[in-house]
Each structure stands twice: as C-alpha cells, then as structure tokens.
Design a protein around this motif. Sequence first.
Motif, PDB file in Angstrom:
ATOM      1  N   ARG A 107       0.832  -1.218   0.000  1.00 43.01           N
ATOM      2  CA  ARG A 107       0.000   0.000   0.000  1.00 43.01           C
ATOM      3  C   ARG A 107       0.857   1.255   0.000  1.00 43.01           C
ATOM      4  O   ARG A 107       0.552   2.232  -0.684  1.00 43.01           O
ATOM      5  N   ARG A 108       1.933   1.230   0.763  1.00 45.04           N
ATOM      6  CA  ARG A 108       2.822   2.399   0.798  1.00 45.04           C
ATOM      7  C   ARG A 108       3.481   2.615  -0.568  1.00 45.04           C
ATOM      8  O   ARG A 108       3.584   3.739  -1.045  1.00 45.04           O
ATOM      9  N   LEU A 109       3.923   1.542  -1.190  1.00 46.80           N
ATOM     10  CA  LEU A 109       4.501   1.651  -2.530  1.00 46.80           C
ATOM     11  C   LEU A 109       3.471   2.211  -3.512  1.00 46.80           C
ATOM     12  O   LEU A 109       3.804   3.012  -4.379  1.00 46.80           O
ATOM     13  N   ALA A 110       2.213   1.802  -3.355  1.00 44.36           N
ATOM     14  CA  ALA A 110       1.148   2.324  -4.221  1.00 44.36           C
ATOM     15  C   ALA A 110       0.936   3.810  -3.972  1.00 44.36           C
ATOM     16  O   ALA A 110       0.770   4.583  -4.922  1.00 44.36           O
ATOM     17  N   GLU A 164      -5.966  -8.552 -10.983  1.00 45.32           N
ATOM     18  CA  GLU A 164      -4.609  -8.930 -10.592  1.00 45.32           C
ATOM     19  C   GLU A 164      -4.353  -8.366  -9.202  1.00 45.32           C
ATOM     20  O   GLU A 164      -5.102  -7.537  -8.715  1.00 45.32           O
ATOM     21  N   VAL A 165      -3.305  -8.781  -8.577  1.00 48.81           N
ATOM     22  CA  VAL A 165      -3.002  -8.287  -7.234  1.00 48.81           C
ATOM     23  C   VAL A 165      -2.355  -6.913  -7.321  1.00 48.81           C
ATOM     24  O   VAL A 165      -2.955  -5.919  -6.950  1.00 48.81           O
ATOM     25  N   ALA A 166      -1.139  -6.826  -7.792  1.00 52.87           N
ATOM     26  CA  ALA A 166      -0.414  -5.563  -7.926  1.00 52.87           C
ATOM     27  C   ALA A 166       0.736  -5.785  -8.898  1.00 52.87           C
ATOM     28  O   ALA A 166       1.183  -6.913  -9.102  1.00 52.87           O
ATOM     29  N   ARG A 167       1.177  -4.687  -9.505  1.00 50.83           N
ATOM     30  CA  ARG A 167       2.340  -4.802 -10.396  1.00 50.83           C
ATOM     31  C   ARG A 167       3.150  -3.520 -10.290  1.00 50.83           C
ATOM     32  O   ARG A 167       2.661  -2.472  -9.882  1.00 50.83           O
TER      33      ARG A 167
END
Length: 72
Positions: free
Chosen positions: A6-9, A20-23
């Motif tokens: 979440r922080r990276l997002a 999808e989950v995340a990329r």
Amino acid sequence: MREAVRRLAREGLVDFVPGEVARVAAISLGGVRALFEFRMLLEPRAAHERLLVPFRELLKQLQAFDESFRVR
C-alpha cells in the motif's frame, strides 16, 4: 506485507490492476532522465568525471530517443 505494498502504491511505485493483485508501475522516459539527474546530484563524491561521462552520454541518448517520438 500488505502495508508495504500500500505504501509503494501511495508513492506511485505499484499499480493495482483489476483482476490482478499488484504490479510495478511503469516509468516514463522523463522519469528515467529525472532519476539519473537526481543520482548525479546525490552522488557527487562517487561521480568523478570518468563516471559522469557514461551518465551524460546516456542522458543524451534518452533525449534523442524522446525527441524522435515528438510530433513535428
């Protein structure tokens, strides 16, 4: 792990894609150029002239590549 993603997002480094989950987020040529310019500012002791030459050449190549896609 979830909080880290979440922080990276929030920082724009990860995209959530439906189904999808995340990329890893895409980076633009301008972003790459800014990253190299920023590194040259942060690493003055490590970036002696002989080390700066490849970065400067890469920046020139990126600029030429970027300009080749601009509409005239």
